[in-house]
Write a protein that holds these residues in place. Structure first.
Motif, PDB file in Angstrom:
ATOM      1  N   SER A  31       8.577   7.466  28.722  1.00 51.27           N
ATOM      2  CA  SER A  31      10.205   7.692  28.242  1.00 51.27           C
ATOM      3  C   SER A  31       9.942   8.762  27.013  1.00 51.27           C
ATOM      4  O   SER A  31       8.847   9.099  26.437  1.00 51.27           O
ATOM      5  N   VAL A  32      11.327   9.069  26.678  1.00 55.48           N
ATOM      6  CA  VAL A  32      11.338  10.256  25.902  1.00 55.48           C
ATOM      7  C   VAL A  32      12.474   9.636  24.848  1.00 55.48           C
ATOM      8  O   VAL A  32      13.643   9.385  25.397  1.00 55.48           O
ATOM      9  N   ALA A  33      12.461   9.660  23.529  1.00 50.54           N
ATOM     10  CA  ALA A  33      13.313   9.115  22.781  1.00 50.54           C
ATOM     11  C   ALA A  33      14.230  10.467  22.411  1.00 50.54           C
ATOM     12  O   ALA A  33      13.815  11.474  22.377  1.00 50.54           O
ATOM     13  N   PRO A  34      15.568  10.145  21.863  1.00 54.47           N
ATOM     14  CA  PRO A  34      16.367  11.283  21.360  1.00 54.47           C
ATOM     15  C   PRO A  34      15.517  12.169  20.216  1.00 54.47           C
ATOM     16  O   PRO A  34      14.890  11.413  19.397  1.00 54.47           O
ATOM     17  N   GLY A  35      15.234  13.346  20.200  1.00 55.93           N
ATOM     18  CA  GLY A  35      14.743  14.307  19.402  1.00 55.93           C
ATOM     19  C   GLY A  35      13.159  14.473  19.343  1.00 55.93           C
ATOM     20  O   GLY A  35      12.752  15.011  18.870  1.00 55.93           O
ATOM     21  N   GLU A  36      12.636  13.643  20.755  1.00 58.50           N
ATOM     22  CA  GLU A  36      11.322  13.502  20.747  1.00 58.50           C
ATOM     23  C   GLU A  36      11.070  14.570  21.627  1.00 58.50           C
ATOM     24  O   GLU A  36      11.476  14.814  22.649  1.00 58.50           O
ATOM     25  N   THR A  37       9.548  15.027  21.569  1.00 56.52           N
ATOM     26  CA  THR A  37       8.893  15.914  22.349  1.00 56.52           C
ATOM     27  C   THR A  37       7.844  15.448  22.876  1.00 56.52           C
ATOM     28  O   THR A  37       6.686  15.108  22.242  1.00 56.52           O
ATOM     29  N   VAL A 209      12.893  16.412  24.686  1.00 56.58           N
ATOM     30  CA  VAL A 209      12.124  17.385  25.268  1.00 56.58           C
ATOM     31  C   VAL A 209      11.004  16.751  26.114  1.00 56.58           C
ATOM     32  O   VAL A 209      10.049  16.179  25.355  1.00 56.58           O
ATOM     33  N   VAL A 210      10.676  17.161  27.473  1.00 55.10           N
ATOM     34  CA  VAL A 210       9.733  17.128  28.160  1.00 55.10           C
ATOM     35  C   VAL A 210       9.221  18.606  28.307  1.00 55.10           C
ATOM     36  O   VAL A 210       9.720  19.651  28.861  1.00 55.10           O
ATOM     37  N   TRP A 211       7.888  18.823  27.693  1.00 53.85           N
ATOM     38  CA  TRP A 211       7.565  20.266  27.684  1.00 53.85           C
ATOM     39  C   TRP A 211       5.975  20.319  28.388  1.00 53.85           C
ATOM     40  O   TRP A 211       5.148  19.813  27.867  1.00 53.85           O
ATOM     41  N   GLY A 221       1.893  22.417  18.338  1.00 58.54           N
ATOM     42  CA  GLY A 221       2.892  22.826  17.544  1.00 58.54           C
ATOM     43  C   GLY A 221       4.158  22.201  17.608  1.00 58.54           C
ATOM     44  O   GLY A 221       5.007  22.105  16.446  1.00 58.54           O
ATOM     45  N   VAL A 222       4.345  21.637  18.992  1.00 60.05           N
ATOM     46  CA  VAL A 222       5.698  21.116  19.108  1.00 60.05           C
ATOM     47  C   VAL A 222       5.889  19.768  19.389  1.00 60.05           C
ATOM     48  O   VAL A 222       6.986  19.043  19.258  1.00 60.05           O
ATOM     49  N   ALA A 223       4.726  19.000  20.181  1.00 59.53           N
ATOM     50  CA  ALA A 223       4.923  17.888  20.811  1.00 59.53           C
ATOM     51  C   ALA A 223       4.554  16.739  19.707  1.00 59.53           C
ATOM     52  O   ALA A 223       3.856  16.880  18.437  1.00 59.53           O
ATOM     53  N   ASP A 224       5.314  15.734  19.850  1.00 61.63           N
ATOM     54  CA  ASP A 224       5.206  14.427  19.201  1.00 61.63           C
ATOM     55  C   ASP A 224       4.080  13.728  19.887  1.00 61.63           C
ATOM     56  O   ASP A 224       3.179  13.011  19.298  1.00 61.63           O
ATOM     57  N   ARG A 225       4.448  13.561  21.153  1.00 61.97           N
ATOM     58  CA  ARG A 225       3.519  12.844  22.062  1.00 61.97           C
ATOM     59  C   ARG A 225       2.819  13.792  23.161  1.00 61.97           C
ATOM     60  O   ARG A 225       3.456  14.662  23.649  1.00 61.97           O
ATOM     61  N   ASP A 237      -2.464   8.874  27.378  1.00 67.23           N
ATOM     62  CA  ASP A 237      -1.093   9.357  26.689  1.00 67.23           C
ATOM     63  C   ASP A 237      -1.258   8.775  25.054  1.00 67.23           C
ATOM     64  O   ASP A 237      -2.241   7.688  24.566  1.00 67.23           O
ATOM     65  N   GLY A 238      -0.698   9.340  24.198  1.00 67.34           N
ATOM     66  CA  GLY A 238      -0.632   8.877  22.797  1.00 67.34           C
ATOM     67  C   GLY A 238       0.177   9.836  21.782  1.00 67.34           C
ATOM     68  O   GLY A 238       0.566  11.009  22.413  1.00 67.34           O
ATOM     69  N   THR A 239       0.154   9.706  20.719  1.00 61.88           N
ATOM     70  CA  THR A 239       0.479  10.559  19.670  1.00 61.88           C
ATOM     71  C   THR A 239      -0.438  12.000  19.999  1.00 61.88           C
ATOM     72  O   THR A 239      -1.540  11.923  20.356  1.00 61.88           O
ATOM     73  N   VAL A 240       0.234  13.302  19.323  1.00 62.78           N
ATOM     74  CA  VAL A 240      -0.804  14.291  19.782  1.00 62.78           C
ATOM     75  C   VAL A 240      -2.043  14.285  18.707  1.00 62.78           C
ATOM     76  O   VAL A 240      -3.132  14.502  19.056  1.00 62.78           O
TER      77      VAL A 240
END
Ligand code: ADP
Ligand code: MG
Length: 346
Positions: A31-37, A209-211, A221-225, A237-240
C-alpha cells in the motif's frame, strides 16, 4: 493515520505465450500512504512494469489479472475502461520510460498540456492554461518553455520529451504518481531537478508515489519504503534504512552486495543494482519452491526447493533496534538473517 491512496492485494498477472502460461506477477500486496514514496526494485524481468501496467488497465486484453487494487477506495481492476481513463487522466499520473508512448505525435506540446488542464478544470481558461503549461515545463527544467509549447514531440530530444511527459503527469496534481524508470535516461542534474520537483509536489499535495528504478542512489534519495521484487513476487520490503542496512533476503543481499556505503554523503553518479550470477527464471517456468532457490548462494535444504517461503517479519540482529519502526521489515526466505550466514532452513 490517513487512508492509503493505493492498496494492492494479492495482485496476479498471467499471460498465455507461445512458450506456455507465463506467471508474471504472483501475489503482490502493498500500500502507499498519502505523501509516501514506495520504491520498487529488482532485476529486469521481475515483473515491475507489468505489475503497474496491470493497475491502469494497460496490458493486452488476453492478460488475466486478479486480486484488487483500491485507489482511494475504488478497485481499479474492476473499473470500466471509461472510468479508468478518467482516473488515468486525473487522479493517477504515470510516467513510463519511453516518452513516445505517452505523447501524441500530431499535437503540439502546448495543446497536450493545456487540454489536460482544461479537461480537469485545473485552470479557468485557455490563457491561464498556457501560463500554467509554460510554468510546468519550466519546473521540469525545459529551456525556453514558452517556445516549446508550439513544438511537436518529434522536434524535441528524447530527454526533453521525457520531461514533457513528467510535466503532463504532474499537471493534474495527481493523488498517485507511478513512475517506471522515469528518470533513467536523463542526466544526473536534470534527474535531481525532477526528484526535487516531485518531492515538492508531494509536500504540497500529499501525492503518493510508486517509483520503479534500477538506481539505488535514487531509492536512497527519494523513497520512504522499498519493495524488492523477484519472479513476480515481493521477496523483501521495509523502510529504506532497514532494507539497505540489514537486507535479509539473499537476493537483496546480492543486489546490494558490492555497494559502497549508501549513506556516505554521496560521491555523485548513480549506483546500480549489482549483477548476480545466473539469470531469473522465465515466468513460464517458475521453480516450485523459493523462486530464488536455483541461484541462491546460501540455499540449504529440501525445503527451499519445494516450499514457498512466506513474507515474515525480519528478526532482530545485533540485538538492537528490532521492531522499533512502525513499518514492518519483512522477507520471504527460510534463511534467517538474524542467525548469520550459512544457516539455512528450519
Ligand atoms: N505482453 C507480454 N507478453 C508476454 N510476456 C510479457 C509481456 N510483457 C512482459 N512480459 C514478460 O513478463 C516478465 C516481466 O516483465 P516486466 O514487468 O517488463 O519486467 P521488469 O519491468 O521488472 O523488467 C518478463 O519475463 C517479460 O518477458
Ligand atoms: Mg520494466
Amino acid at each position: 493515520m490517513s487512508e492509503p491512496v493505493l492498496v494492492v492485494e494479492d495482485l496476479r498477472v498471467q499471460l498465455d505465450t507461445p512458450r506456455g502460461n507465463a506467471r508474471i506477477v504472483n501475489g503482490l500486496s502493498y500500500s502507499v500512504a498519502p505523501g509516501e514514496t514506495v520504491a520498487v526494485v529488482g532485476e529486469s524481468g521481475s515483473g515491475k512494469s507489468v505489475s503497474v501496467m496491470a493497475l491502469l488497465g494497460l496490458l493486452p486484453k488476453r492478460a488475466r489479472v486478479t486480486g484488487s487494487a483500491r485507489f482511494r477506495g475504488r478497485d481499479l481492476l474492476t473499473m470500466r475502461e471509461r472510468e479508468l481513463r478518467a482516473v488515468r487522466g486525473d487522479g493517477v499520473g504515470m510516467v513510463f520510460q519511453d516518452p513516445m508512448t505517452s505523447l501524441n505525435p500530431v499535437l503540439t506540446i502546448g495543446r497536450q498540456l493545456t487540454e489536460g488542464l482544461l479537461a480537469h478544470r485545473k485552470v479557468s481558461g485557455k490563457r491561464e492554461a498556457r501560463e500554467r503549461a509554460a510554468q510546468l515545463l519550466a519546473d521540469v527544467g525545459l529551456p525556453d518553455p514558452r517556445g516549446a509549447l508550439d513544438r511537436f514531440p518529434h522536434e524535441l530530444s528524447g530527454g526533453m520529451r521525457q520531461r514533457v511527459v513528467i510535466a503532463t503527469a504532474l499537471a493534474g496534481d495527481p493523488a498517485l504518481l507511478i513512475a517506471d524508470e522515469a528518470t533513467t535516461a536523463l542526466d544526473v542534474t536534470v534527474q535531481a531537478q525532477i526528484l526535487d520537483l516531485v518531492a515538492r509536489l508531494q509536500d504540497e499535495h500529499r501525492t503518493g508515489v510508486v517509483w520503479i528504478t534500477h538506481d539505488l542512489g535514487v531509492v536512497a534519495g527519494v523513497a520512504d519504503r522499498v519493495l524488492v521484487m523477484y519472479g513476480g513476487r515481493c521477496v523483501e520490503d521495509g523502510t529504506v534504512d532497514d532494507v539497505f542496512e540489514r537486507p535479509a533476503h539473499p537476493y537483496t543481499q546480492g543486489l546490494l552486495g558490492s555497494l559502497p556505503q549508501l549513506h556516505d554523503g554521496g560521491a555523485g553518479g548513480s549506483r546500480e543494482l549489482v549483477a548476480i550470477g545466473g539469470t531469473p527464471p522465465p515466468p513460464t517456468d517458475l521453480p516450485p519452491g523459493c523462486v530464488f532457490w536455483p541461484r541462491c548462494p546460501v540455499r540449504g535444504d529440501e525445503r527451499c526447493a519445494t516450499e514457498q517461503p512466506p513474507l515474515t517479519p525480519v528478526g532482530p540482529r545485533d540485538g538492537a533496534g528490532a521492531g522499533s519502526s512502525a513499518v514492518p521489515h519483512r522477507a520471504a526466505t527460510f534463511y534467517d538473517a538474524a542467525r548469520g550466514a550459512g544457516e539455512v532452513g528450519s
